[in-house]
Design a protein around this motif. Structure first.
Motif, PDB file in Angstrom:
ATOM      1  N   PRO A   4       0.800  -1.225   0.000  1.00  0.00           N
ATOM      2  CA  PRO A   4       0.000   0.000   0.000  1.00  0.00           C
ATOM      3  C   PRO A   4       0.832   1.275   0.000  1.00  0.00           C
ATOM      4  O   PRO A   4       0.277   2.376  -0.083  1.00  0.00           O
ATOM      5  CB  PRO A   4      -0.797  -0.110   1.303  1.00  0.00           C
ATOM      6  CG  PRO A   4       0.067  -0.908   2.204  1.00  0.00           C
ATOM      7  CD  PRO A   4       0.762  -1.904   1.315  1.00  0.00           C
ATOM      8  N   ILE A   5       2.167   1.170   0.088  1.00  0.00           N
ATOM      9  CA  ILE A   5       2.986   2.380   0.186  1.00  0.00           C
ATOM     10  C   ILE A   5       2.877   3.223  -1.075  1.00  0.00           C
ATOM     11  O   ILE A   5       2.734   4.448  -1.010  1.00  0.00           O
ATOM     12  CB  ILE A   5       4.448   2.013   0.489  1.00  0.00           C
ATOM     13  CG1 ILE A   5       4.541   1.392   1.885  1.00  0.00           C
ATOM     14  CG2 ILE A   5       5.345   3.237   0.390  1.00  0.00           C
ATOM     15  CD1 ILE A   5       5.931   0.956   2.283  1.00  0.00           C
ATOM     16  N   SER A   6       2.912   2.574  -2.244  1.00  0.00           N
ATOM     17  CA  SER A   6       2.761   3.342  -3.487  1.00  0.00           C
ATOM     18  C   SER A   6       1.380   3.987  -3.566  1.00  0.00           C
ATOM     19  O   SER A   6       1.239   5.124  -4.032  1.00  0.00           O
ATOM     20  CB  SER A   6       2.994   2.432  -4.698  1.00  0.00           C
ATOM     21  OG  SER A   6       4.328   1.984  -4.746  1.00  0.00           O
ATOM     22  N   ASP A   7       0.352   3.264  -3.097  1.00  0.00           N
ATOM     23  CA  ASP A   7      -0.996   3.846  -3.075  1.00  0.00           C
ATOM     24  C   ASP A   7      -1.046   5.063  -2.165  1.00  0.00           C
ATOM     25  O   ASP A   7      -1.688   6.078  -2.479  1.00  0.00           O
ATOM     26  CB  ASP A   7      -2.018   2.811  -2.593  1.00  0.00           C
ATOM     27  CG  ASP A   7      -2.213   1.683  -3.584  1.00  0.00           C
ATOM     28  OD1 ASP A   7      -1.793   1.844  -4.743  1.00  0.00           O
ATOM     29  OD2 ASP A   7      -2.769   0.639  -3.205  1.00  0.00           O
ATOM     30  N   TYR A   8      -0.363   4.973  -1.023  1.00  0.00           N
ATOM     31  CA  TYR A   8      -0.339   6.096  -0.092  1.00  0.00           C
ATOM     32  C   TYR A   8       0.375   7.300  -0.712  1.00  0.00           C
ATOM     33  O   TYR A   8      -0.082   8.446  -0.594  1.00  0.00           O
ATOM     34  CB  TYR A   8       0.341   5.679   1.205  1.00  0.00           C
ATOM     35  CG  TYR A   8       0.532   6.825   2.171  1.00  0.00           C
ATOM     36  CD1 TYR A   8      -0.553   7.452   2.769  1.00  0.00           C
ATOM     37  CD2 TYR A   8       1.808   7.277   2.483  1.00  0.00           C
ATOM     38  CE1 TYR A   8      -0.381   8.505   3.647  1.00  0.00           C
ATOM     39  CE2 TYR A   8       1.984   8.330   3.365  1.00  0.00           C
ATOM     40  CZ  TYR A   8       0.892   8.941   3.944  1.00  0.00           C
ATOM     41  OH  TYR A   8       1.074   9.983   4.808  1.00  0.00           O
ATOM     42  N   LEU A   9       1.507   7.054  -1.389  1.00  0.00           N
ATOM     43  CA  LEU A   9       2.217   8.147  -2.045  1.00  0.00           C
ATOM     44  C   LEU A   9       1.352   8.781  -3.133  1.00  0.00           C
ATOM     45  O   LEU A   9       1.360  10.007  -3.316  1.00  0.00           O
ATOM     46  CB  LEU A   9       3.532   7.637  -2.641  1.00  0.00           C
ATOM     47  CG  LEU A   9       4.641   7.273  -1.652  1.00  0.00           C
ATOM     48  CD1 LEU A   9       5.829   6.670  -2.398  1.00  0.00           C
ATOM     49  CD2 LEU A   9       5.082   8.487  -0.852  1.00  0.00           C
ATOM     50  N   THR A  10       0.595   7.954  -3.852  1.00  0.00           N
ATOM     51  CA  THR A  10      -0.315   8.481  -4.868  1.00  0.00           C
ATOM     52  C   THR A  10      -1.370   9.372  -4.226  1.00  0.00           C
ATOM     53  O   THR A  10      -1.708  10.450  -4.751  1.00  0.00           O
ATOM     54  CB  THR A  10      -0.990   7.332  -5.638  1.00  0.00           C
ATOM     55  OG1 THR A  10       0.018   6.558  -6.309  1.00  0.00           O
ATOM     56  CG2 THR A  10      -1.967   7.871  -6.670  1.00  0.00           C
ATOM     57  N   GLU A  11      -1.904   8.932  -3.100  1.00  0.00           N
ATOM     58  CA  GLU A  11      -2.891   9.746  -2.366  1.00  0.00           C
ATOM     59  C   GLU A  11      -2.297  11.089  -1.970  1.00  0.00           C
ATOM     60  O   GLU A  11      -2.943  12.138  -2.093  1.00  0.00           O
ATOM     61  CB  GLU A  11      -3.351   8.994  -1.124  1.00  0.00           C
ATOM     62  CG  GLU A  11      -4.303   9.785  -0.235  1.00  0.00           C
ATOM     63  CD  GLU A  11      -4.570   9.091   1.085  1.00  0.00           C
ATOM     64  OE1 GLU A  11      -4.731   9.799   2.102  1.00  0.00           O
ATOM     65  OE2 GLU A  11      -4.606   7.844   1.105  1.00  0.00           O
ATOM     66  N   ILE A  12      -1.045  11.081  -1.521  1.00  0.00           N
ATOM     67  CA  ILE A  12      -0.401  12.312  -1.068  1.00  0.00           C
ATOM     68  C   ILE A  12      -0.183  13.286  -2.225  1.00  0.00           C
ATOM     69  O   ILE A  12      -0.454  14.486  -2.098  1.00  0.00           O
ATOM     70  CB  ILE A  12       0.939  11.987  -0.379  1.00  0.00           C
ATOM     71  CG1 ILE A  12       0.692  11.351   0.984  1.00  0.00           C
ATOM     72  CG2 ILE A  12       1.778  13.241  -0.211  1.00  0.00           C
ATOM     73  CD1 ILE A  12       1.952  10.994   1.716  1.00  0.00           C
ATOM     74  N   ILE A  13       0.305  12.791  -3.365  1.00  0.00           N
ATOM     75  CA  ILE A  13       0.553  13.731  -4.455  1.00  0.00           C
ATOM     76  C   ILE A  13      -0.759  14.219  -5.079  1.00  0.00           C
ATOM     77  O   ILE A  13      -0.829  15.336  -5.584  1.00  0.00           O
ATOM     78  CB  ILE A  13       1.503  13.149  -5.530  1.00  0.00           C
ATOM     79  CG1 ILE A  13       0.857  12.019  -6.322  1.00  0.00           C
ATOM     80  CG2 ILE A  13       2.810  12.700  -4.920  1.00  0.00           C
ATOM     81  CD1 ILE A  13       1.679  11.623  -7.551  1.00  0.00           C
ATOM     82  N   THR A  14      -1.795  13.391  -5.018  1.00  0.00           N
ATOM     83  CA  THR A  14      -3.106  13.841  -5.485  1.00  0.00           C
ATOM     84  C   THR A  14      -3.596  14.988  -4.621  1.00  0.00           C
ATOM     85  O   THR A  14      -4.101  16.005  -5.126  1.00  0.00           O
ATOM     86  CB  THR A  14      -4.114  12.680  -5.459  1.00  0.00           C
ATOM     87  OG1 THR A  14      -3.658  11.631  -6.317  1.00  0.00           O
ATOM     88  CG2 THR A  14      -5.481  13.149  -5.920  1.00  0.00           C
ATOM     89  N   ASP A  15      -3.429  14.855  -3.315  1.00  0.00           N
ATOM     90  CA  ASP A  15      -3.811  15.926  -2.398  1.00  0.00           C
ATOM     91  C   ASP A  15      -2.957  17.169  -2.624  1.00  0.00           C
ATOM     92  O   ASP A  15      -3.445  18.303  -2.536  1.00  0.00           O
ATOM     93  CB  ASP A  15      -3.679  15.436  -0.959  1.00  0.00           C
ATOM     94  CG  ASP A  15      -4.008  16.518   0.053  1.00  0.00           C
ATOM     95  OD1 ASP A  15      -5.169  16.969   0.083  1.00  0.00           O
ATOM     96  OD2 ASP A  15      -3.101  16.934   0.809  1.00  0.00           O
ATOM     97  N   ALA A  16      -1.664  16.982  -2.921  1.00  0.00           N
ATOM     98  CA  ALA A  16      -0.749  18.115  -3.101  1.00  0.00           C
ATOM     99  C   ALA A  16      -1.102  18.960  -4.317  1.00  0.00           C
ATOM    100  O   ALA A  16      -0.742  20.139  -4.386  1.00  0.00           O
ATOM    101  CB  ALA A  16       0.690  17.618  -3.217  1.00  0.00           C
ATOM    102  N   ARG A  17      -1.809  18.382  -5.280  1.00  0.00           N
ATOM    103  CA  ARG A  17      -2.182  19.157  -6.475  1.00  0.00           C
ATOM    104  C   ARG A  17      -3.091  20.335  -6.136  1.00  0.00           C
ATOM    105  O   ARG A  17      -3.221  21.273  -6.922  1.00  0.00           O
ATOM    106  CB  ARG A  17      -2.864  18.250  -7.499  1.00  0.00           C
ATOM    107  CG  ARG A  17      -1.919  17.267  -8.159  1.00  0.00           C
ATOM    108  CD  ARG A  17      -2.550  16.571  -9.337  1.00  0.00           C
ATOM    109  NE  ARG A  17      -1.666  15.557  -9.885  1.00  0.00           N
ATOM    110  CZ  ARG A  17      -0.655  15.801 -10.719  1.00  0.00           C
ATOM    111  NH1 ARG A  17      -0.427  17.047 -11.102  1.00  0.00           N
ATOM    112  NH2 ARG A  17       0.103  14.814 -11.168  1.00  0.00           N
ATOM    113  N   SER A  18      -3.715  20.305  -4.953  1.00  0.00           N
ATOM    114  CA  SER A  18      -4.573  21.421  -4.564  1.00  0.00           C
ATOM    115  C   SER A  18      -3.770  22.675  -4.260  1.00  0.00           C
ATOM    116  O   SER A  18      -4.332  23.780  -4.211  1.00  0.00           O
ATOM    117  CB  SER A  18      -5.403  21.032  -3.334  1.00  0.00           C
ATOM    118  OG  SER A  18      -4.561  20.788  -2.212  1.00  0.00           O
ATOM    119  N   ALA A  19      -2.455  22.524  -4.046  1.00  0.00           N
ATOM    120  CA  ALA A  19      -1.593  23.690  -3.823  1.00  0.00           C
ATOM    121  C   ALA A  19      -1.248  24.296  -5.178  1.00  0.00           C
ATOM    122  O   ALA A  19      -0.417  23.764  -5.912  1.00  0.00           O
ATOM    123  CB  ALA A  19      -0.331  23.284  -3.070  1.00  0.00           C
ATOM    124  N   THR A  20      -1.896  25.378  -5.527  1.00  0.00           N
ATOM    125  CA  THR A  20      -1.774  25.932  -6.889  1.00  0.00           C
ATOM    126  C   THR A  20      -0.857  27.149  -6.966  1.00  0.00           C
ATOM    127  O   THR A  20      -0.667  27.709  -8.037  1.00  0.00           O
ATOM    128  CB  THR A  20      -3.157  26.327  -7.420  1.00  0.00           C
ATOM    129  OG1 THR A  20      -3.767  27.264  -6.507  1.00  0.00           O
ATOM    130  CG2 THR A  20      -4.046  25.098  -7.559  1.00  0.00           C
TER     131      THR A  20
END
Length: 416
Positions: A4-20
Motif C-alpha cells: 500500500p505504500i505506493s498507493d499512499y504516495l499516490t494519495e499524497i501527491i493527489t492531495d498536493a495538487r490542490s496547492a496551486t
C-alpha cells in the motif's frame, strides 16, 4: 499482495495538487519552459526498497540539490580541515543567492548557499584540475549515488552560463579573499555544469537514502561516502538546506532537506530512508510549493520528524516460516514506519501455499501509530487477496485490529 505504500504516495501527491501557488523559476530561461503540472514523489529505504509515483521518470536538472553531494565529495577528497578553511557550517539566514561571507575570514557561511557551493566545487580535484576533470569526478560520484550513469543537460548549462553575471561576481569576490584560486570563469562553469546534471525523483530518493545509510548505496551495496562525511552533510542540510526557511522547516517538518530551483526537493531520515519530490512551482524562498506540502504530510502522517524519532531495535521481521498449515510472519522490537514497511515487504514477497497467514506480534515491544496502520492495511490486503488472516498478539500491542469491515482477525491456537 500489492504494497500500500505506493498507493499512499499516490494519495499524497493527489492531495498536493490542490496547492496551486508558486512560480516556475525564470532566471534560467530554459527552466521557465517546464510544465508546471509535473509532479512526482519517491521513497527509498535504507534496505534498498524503492517506491515512486506520478512523474517519477521525468528527468530534470538537479540544481542546488547537487550541493550536499558536492560537499560530500570535497570532504572525502580534501578532508574536513581543508574544506572548513574555505567554507563554514553556520546557517546564514539568507536567500540561496545572497553573498554571505564571514567578515573576518571572507569564507562563505555554509556550502548550501550559492557562494558556498562555488567555493566547495572549486576544491574538487585539486588546484590544477580542469573544468572537465572536476565535473567528470562529480558526475562519476553522482552516478554511483544514483546507481546508474547520469548525464548533463547541455541546454540548461548553456542557458545558465549565459545568465551567470551574479555568480561571476561571487567568484571574483571569492578570488579576492583567497577562497577560490582558480579563475572565476572556470569556478562558475564547474558549478553550473554540476547543477545541470539530469536526475529523476527515483534517482534523488536513492541518492538521499545513500546519505541516510551512512554512505552505502542501498541498492548496489557500494560504499560511496564514509559514515562521518554523511553525518556532517546531513547536519549541515538540517541547519541550512532550506535557506532562510531552514529554522521553520526543521521545527515543523523535521527532515534534513535540500531544494533545487528546477522543482526538486530531497530529504533524509538518518538510518531509515531517503525522500524526493518534483514539482516546478516555487515559493518565495525558492522551494517547491507542492514538494513542501508533501513533506509536511509525510512528516505528520508517518512520524518522520527527526526530533520525534522513537528508539529502533533489530530487524522488525524476525522470521517468515512457511508450512503446509500456515505462513507465519513473526515481528519483533518497536514497530515504526520502517518496521511497518519491512512487514509489508515480507507479506508481498512470501509465498502463501496454504492460504493462511499468521501475523505474530508476541515479541513486539511497542507499535507506533504509523506502524499499526501499516500492519492493519497489510492484513486487510492479504485478506482481500483471498487469504485467511490470523493475529497472534498476546500483549495487545495492536488495539482495535479492524480488518476494514468491522471484523477482527482470528487468534491462532498456541501450536499454530
Amino acid at each position: 499482495m500489492k504494497s500500500p505504500i505506493s498507493d499512499y504516495l499516490t494519495e499524497i501527491i493527489t492531495d498536493a495538487r490542490s496547492a496551486t501557488g508558486g512560480e516556475v523559476a525564470d532566471y534560467i530561461p530554459v527552466l521557465s519552459e517546464v510544465d508546471r503540472e509535473l509532479l512526482g514523489a519517491a521513497l527509498c529505504t535504507a534496505s534498498g526498497d524503492l517506491y515512486s509515483v506520478g512523474d517519477d521518470e521525468h528527468a530534470f536538472s538537479i540544481q542546488s540539490i547537487s550541493k550536499p553531494f558536492a560537499y560530500a565529495v570535497a570532504l572525502e577528497e580534501r578532508g574536513p580541515e581543508v574544506v572548513d578553511a574555505r567554507v563554514g557550517m553556520e546557517p546564514s539566514g539568507e536567500a540561496f543567492n545572497d553573498i554571505s561571507l564571514d567578515e573576518e575570514t571572507g569564507r562563505p557561511d555554509n556550502p548550501m548557499i550559492n557562494v558556498g557551493a562555488i567555493a566547495v566545487t572549486q576544491l574538487i580535484g585539486g588546484r590544477s584540475a580542469s573544468v572537465d576533470s572536476r565535473v567528470g569526478l562529480l558526475l562519476d560520484r553522482f552516478s554511483a549515488l544514483a546507481g546508474r550513469q547520469l548525464s548533463i543537460d547541455e541546454r540548461v548549462a548553456e542557458s545558465e552560463l549565459a545568465h551567470s553575471d551574479y555568480s561571476m561576481a561571487m567568484a571574483y569576490m571569492l578570488r579576492d579573499t583567497g577562497v577560490v584560486t582558480d579563475t572565476a570563469e572556470h569556478a562558475v562553469t564547474s558549478y553550473i555544469r554540476q547543477c545541470a546534471v539530469l536526475v529523476t525523483v527515483r534517482d534523488l530518493a536513492v541518492m538521499a537514502a545513500t546519505l541516510a545509510n551512512g554512505g552505502i548505496q542501498p541498492i548496489t551495496g557500494q560504499r560511496v561516502f564514509s559514515q562521518a562525511v554523511c553525518r556532517q552533510v546531513q547536519a549541515v542540510m538540517a541547519s541550512a538546506g532550506m535557506y532562510n526557511a531552514a529554522g521553520r522547516w526543521m521545527t515543523t517538518v523535521g527532515i534534513p532537506a535540500k531544494s533545487g530551483v528546477a522543482g526538486g526537493l530531497l530529504g533524509t531520515l538518518p538510518g531509515r530512508l531517503g525522500l524526493a519530490t518534483f514539482s516546478p512551482p516555487l515559493d518565495p524562498q525558492g522551494n517547491s510549493v507542492r514538494g513542501v506540502k508533501i513533506f509536511q504530510r509525510l512528516s505528520e502522517d508517518m512520524g518522520m520528524h527527526l526530533m520525534g524519532a522513537e528508539p529502533t531495535g533489530d530487524t522488525a521481521v524476525r522470521e517468515v516460516e512457511v508450512t503446509d498449515a500456515a505462513t507465519t510472519i513473526a515481528l519483533q522490537g518497536p514497530l515504526d514506519f520502517n518496521g511497518g514497511e519491512a512487514f509489508l515487504r515480507a507479506a508481498v514477497d512470501c509465498a502463501v501455499p496454504s492460504g493462511t497467514v499468521v501475523v505474530d506480534l508476541a515479541r513486539v515491544g511497542r507499535v507506533h501509530d504509523v506502524g499499526r496502520r501499516m500492519i492493519l492495511e497489510g492484513m486487510r490486503r492479504l485478506r482481500g487477496d483471498g487469504h485467511r488472516v490470523m493475529l497472534r498478539d498476546p500483549e495487545g500491542r495492536l488495539p482495535g485490529p479492524d480488518l476494514g469491515d468491522g471484523t477482527r482477525p482470528e487468534t491462532p491456537d498456541p501450536v499454530a
